[in-house]
Design an enzyme around this catalytic site. Structure first.
Site, short mmCIF file in Angstrom:
data_model
loop_
_atom_site.label_atom_id
_atom_site.label_comp_id
_atom_site.label_asym_id
_atom_site.label_seq_id
_atom_site.Cartn_x
_atom_site.Cartn_y
_atom_site.Cartn_z
N HIS A 107 0.83 -1.21 0.00
CA HIS A 107 0.00 0.00 0.00
C HIS A 107 0.86 1.26 0.00
O HIS A 107 2.08 1.22 0.15
CB HIS A 107 -0.95 -0.01 1.20
CG HIS A 107 -0.27 -0.01 2.54
ND1 HIS A 107 0.08 1.15 3.21
CD2 HIS A 107 0.13 -1.02 3.36
CE1 HIS A 107 0.66 0.86 4.36
NE2 HIS A 107 0.69 -0.45 4.47
N CYS A 141 2.84 -3.20 6.78
CA CYS A 141 3.16 -4.30 5.86
C CYS A 141 4.24 -3.82 4.88
O CYS A 141 5.35 -3.54 5.28
CB CYS A 141 1.89 -4.73 5.15
SG CYS A 141 0.65 -5.50 6.25
#
Length: 274
Positions: free
Chosen positions: A180, A196
């Site tokens: 992302h 992440c």
């Protein structure tokens, strides 16, 4: 020499015609501000101001884009199949492999969750300007950090998932791993206490347009990373200390754009949650 009445009339007619012509001339628009005046620096090609989905993404200051921290395309020697994603959490790079033997390489930030991503996954969903909500595990293990955000954060500049997100699955099960965007610029090329796999918003937008559903995602081991990139690049980066972000900062963020074209939160502190 005396002026005749007809001469005076001729002079007045010419004067009025000149005045009318001047009044009809459109006013010149003010010169637009150049980028250096507007932002305080010359944006790097590919990392300038973006208007996207009703939101403003400011340019990335050049100090965050020093080599190798910028998007590049080059001959790929990893041996992975075309149209796949390869994550190197040790050298802090993500690759998108093309079918002509080249690949796009993006610098990334790798959070604690990202460091535990080791096996192959598949992108089975992707979203523009996604919202974010802490998982049940986050709420259970760190209620003091994530509890205030239990109701989630809507998509937009305040969302920890940035401008785009790719959702990773094993089979039909959501792994809760994400690739992302982020506006936590200093994290790119480093490790974080949370999160992440994060890219500059400019880069996740570029990657998003390349990725089809499904797309396989491979993760390099430390040995593969060192063999392919050498000790100059693998490992690289440092682990950054955590930032505690107040709910008021998150939920108070808006899409109001300042006169200089920059969105709220110029320090980029909204994105260490995920």
């Amino acid at each position: 020499m005396a002026t005749t009445r007809s001469g005076r009339r001729h002079f007045l007619a010419l004067s009025c015609a000149a005045l009318a012509s001047a009044c009809a001339r459109p006013m010149e628009a003010p010169e637009p501000l150049d980028d250096v005046t507007r932002f305080g620096f010359q944006p790097v090609e590919g990392y300038g101001l973006i208007e996207d989905g009703g939101h403003i993404i400011p340019p990335v200051p050049p100090q965050y884009l020093q080599w190798p921290n910028r998007r590049q395309r080059f001959i790929y020697e990893g041996g992975d199949p075309a149209h796949s994603i390869v994550i190197d959490p040790h050298a802090k790079f993500l690759y998108y492999v093309l079918d002509d033997g080249t690949a796009w390489r993006y610098p990334i930030a790798v959070g604690r969750a990202g460091l535990s991503l080791r096996s192959t996954t598949v992108v089975r969903a992707k979203k523009e300007w996604p919202g974010w909500q802490p998982t049940a595990n986050m709420l259970r293990t760190q209620p003091e950090v994530y509890g205030p955000f239990a109701r989630g954060i809507p998509g937009g500049p305040a969302s920890p998932l940035g401008a785009r997100a790719l959702y990773l699955y094993r089979g039909k099960r959501d792994t809760h791993y994400r690739i992302h965007g982020t506006n936590d610029l200093e994290s790119i090329g480093n490790s974080g206490s949370a999160g992440c796999i994060r890219l500059f918003n400019h880069d996740i937008i570029h990657l998003y347009d390349l990725v089809d559903i499904p797309t396989t995602v491979y993760v390099r081991s430390a040995e593969e990373s060192l063999r392919l990139l050498g000790p100059a690049l693998s490992p690289r980066g440092v682990e950054l200390p955590p930032k505690i972000i107040s709910p008021e900062t998150i939920y108070g963020a808006t899409d109001i754009v300042a006169a200089d074209g920059m969105p709220p939160d110029p320090d980029g502190v909204l994105t260490r949650l995920e």
